[in-house]
Design an enzyme around this catalytic site. Sequence first.
Site, PDB file in Angstrom:
ATOM      1  N   HIS A  93     -52.295 -53.018  55.839  1.00 55.34           N
ATOM      2  CA  HIS A  93     -53.741 -52.798  55.795  1.00 55.34           C
ATOM      3  C   HIS A  93     -54.374 -54.124  56.202  1.00 55.34           C
ATOM      4  CE1 HIS A  93     -53.817 -48.994  53.249  1.00 55.34           C
ATOM      5  NE2 HIS A  93     -52.548 -49.377  53.159  1.00 55.34           N
ATOM      6  N   HIS A 125     -46.221 -51.749  57.572  1.00 58.76           N
ATOM      7  CA  HIS A 125     -47.229 -51.042  56.774  1.00 58.76           C
ATOM      8  C   HIS A 125     -48.287 -52.038  56.313  1.00 58.76           C
ATOM      9  CE1 HIS A 125     -48.019 -47.645  53.649  1.00 58.76           C
ATOM     10  NE2 HIS A 125     -49.132 -48.312  53.914  1.00 58.76           N
ATOM     11  N   ASP A 173     -47.458 -52.627  52.465  1.00 57.64           N
ATOM     12  CA  ASP A 173     -48.684 -51.950  52.015  1.00 57.64           C
ATOM     13  C   ASP A 173     -49.691 -52.997  51.536  1.00 57.64           C
ATOM     14  OD1 ASP A 173     -50.420 -49.871  51.558  1.00 57.64           O
ATOM     15  OD2 ASP A 173     -49.124 -48.791  50.183  1.00 57.64           O
ATOM     16  N   HIS A 184     -49.009 -40.685  55.430  1.00 58.68           N
ATOM     17  CA  HIS A 184     -49.175 -40.717  53.974  1.00 58.68           C
ATOM     18  C   HIS A 184     -49.631 -39.311  53.624  1.00 58.68           C
ATOM     19  CE1 HIS A 184     -51.343 -42.692  50.302  1.00 58.68           C
ATOM     20  NE2 HIS A 184     -51.394 -41.380  50.168  1.00 58.68           N
ATOM     21  N   HIS A 222     -57.534 -46.673  45.878  1.00 52.97           N
ATOM     22  CA  HIS A 222     -57.993 -45.378  46.378  1.00 52.97           C
ATOM     23  C   HIS A 222     -59.366 -44.991  45.841  1.00 52.97           C
ATOM     24  CE1 HIS A 222     -54.516 -44.501  48.788  1.00 52.97           C
ATOM     25  NE2 HIS A 222     -53.797 -45.053  47.832  1.00 52.97           N
ATOM     26  N   HIS A 278     -44.075 -45.144  52.193  1.00 48.23           N
ATOM     27  CA  HIS A 278     -43.773 -45.050  50.748  1.00 48.23           C
ATOM     28  C   HIS A 278     -43.221 -43.670  50.386  1.00 48.23           C
ATOM     29  CE1 HIS A 278     -47.872 -43.645  51.090  1.00 48.23           C
ATOM     30  NE2 HIS A 278     -48.353 -44.869  51.170  1.00 48.23           N
ATOM     31  N   HIS A 292     -53.414 -40.179  57.065  1.00 44.47           N
ATOM     32  CA  HIS A 292     -53.570 -40.591  55.669  1.00 44.47           C
ATOM     33  C   HIS A 292     -54.313 -39.515  54.890  1.00 44.47           C
ATOM     34  CE1 HIS A 292     -54.510 -42.881  52.079  1.00 44.47           C
ATOM     35  NE2 HIS A 292     -53.733 -43.858  52.512  1.00 44.47           N
ATOM     36  N   LYS A 326     -51.939 -43.084  62.599  1.00 51.92           N
ATOM     37  CA  LYS A 326     -51.643 -42.998  61.164  1.00 51.92           C
ATOM     38  C   LYS A 326     -52.380 -41.818  60.553  1.00 51.92           C
ATOM     39  CE  LYS A 326     -50.704 -43.761  56.871  1.00 51.92           C
ATOM     40  NZ  LYS A 326     -51.299 -44.859  56.106  1.00 51.92           N
TER      41      LYS A 326
END
Length: 570
Positions: free
Chosen positions: A138, A136, A362, A248, A322, A274, A221, A219
């Site tokens: 980024h 995971h 993450d 996610h 976010h 998560h 999201h 992915k």
Amino acid sequence: MSYRMNRRTYAETFGPTVGDRVRLADTELFIQVEKDYTTYGDEVKFGGGKVIRDGMGQSPISREGGAVDLVITNALILDWWGVVKADIGIKDGKIHKIGKAGNPYIQDRVDIIIGPSTEIIAGEGHIITAGGIDSHIHFICPQQIEIAIASGITTMIGGGTGPATGTNATTCTPGQWNIWMMLQAADAFPMNLGFLGKGNSAKPEGLIEQIKAGAMGLKLHEDWGTTPAAIDTCLSVADEYDVQVAIHTDTLNEAGFVENTIAAFKDRVIHTYHTEGAGGGHAPDIIKVCALKNVLPSSTNPTRPFTVNTLEEHLDMLMVCHHLDKNIPEDVAFAESRIRKETIAAEDILHDLGAFSAIASDSQAMGRVGEVIIRTWQTAHKMKVQRGILASEKKEVADNFRAKRYIAKYTINPAIMHGIADYVGSIEAGKLADICLWKPAMFGVKPEIVIKGGAIAWAQMGDPNASIPTPQPVYMRPMFGSFGGATSSTSLTFVSQEALDAEIPKKINLKTPAVAVSNTRNISKADMKLNEATPKIEVNPETYEVRADGELLTCEPAYVLPMTQRYFLF
């Protein structure tokens, strides 16, 4: 004439043997040697006046004649499949054999040949594990890779293009141009890398082109809109092209509730990121999905384990990651809906039960890239202290089963999830020689040596101007495996079979060998090593209490943890 050694002297000389126990760092976890592949009295050890000399432990056999490139002697291997003492032979960058090294002309049972072409790493006194897999990521900055490998991670899977706003929040490398750029950048690093395309689309064409460009998976999201239509389309494309989907889910329950998302899965396999929910997902009950046979659930490390600081730090992290505004009430409510002490506490226990199958970082997006391994073992320690020995360990003196369960969470299980277990994820013959050596006192915290594809890539190293390697300051530094052509020759880049068939790596001039992911769509929770439990999960929508098979899952937050300040004074 035979010579007797007491256990302490033997362990100090050749490492522990069957029945000996070793403490993992400063935790309350102990492992016990189950089997010893070496031969008492015929052990090999390097040094002045020792065994590995010409005509003794070293044979005259050439590399072409069968000698290996590297032997790790007297290694204490900790892997999901066992806790064993053995020599490890490495050849052509791969694990050649786990067994007994030496000179077959004068020693019995030798199946790893030491010759003039063989280098030696002294494994006695060290614990050996497979390089970790962080599934995971980024890809916000390339410096993450340095931090990750210095902690013992040798494979990174995720998405991103750098510190773009989309990457700061979502693990997606969207579109052909971005995927090719990141694949080309991967050549510079001593790290196995694979990139996930953006999976959010109600129509398949935009997803297919990313897989054909070289994405190893997709992915979904919520920040791109994880609707039931997008989920269904993404999984349909994944089934057609044999790639994994990570998800996610919809924290705000805008497009549906957790039941709608489960319905959109249609019993198809998926990796849920998560899965507790603090990192994102249907509030408050996304954790329910870990009960499903088609769901491969992982955690991210900020909630590992539950401590007195967990809740407070998460709110600030979430606002930044976010792109939320603390002055907008709806944004604050969004953040607060995701942070629940009840589900985080339950997550600890579900890991100990083997219902959560993996742990990842993450990275820089509500997670710490250098703490996957530390947080995993802190969770194992906390559960040992709070819950005692596991049922399967009642006849054992040590914590072998728990140790195997937890190491599987960042090695073999993410490898199986993403279709790369043929290449990485465990200490087994034929796999890439991605190996970490740890002093027991430093286990899980600071590796002594990180071997990447058979070459030493990072290691604890003292002053380069000193007369010996050990004078202070000693810290993790890049070694020769991290420079020049060695970075690409000792690593792998993971792509789709479609991209490999289309010769995309050749077309964009990749130097790192590219291999295709496989067997991602016909697996299930039952394939997760030692982490395959599927208890029925219920979440009270008002109190957030979590029950597994009717039993309330709750535990106290930790006030103190091992593997922390005493290891990081400098």
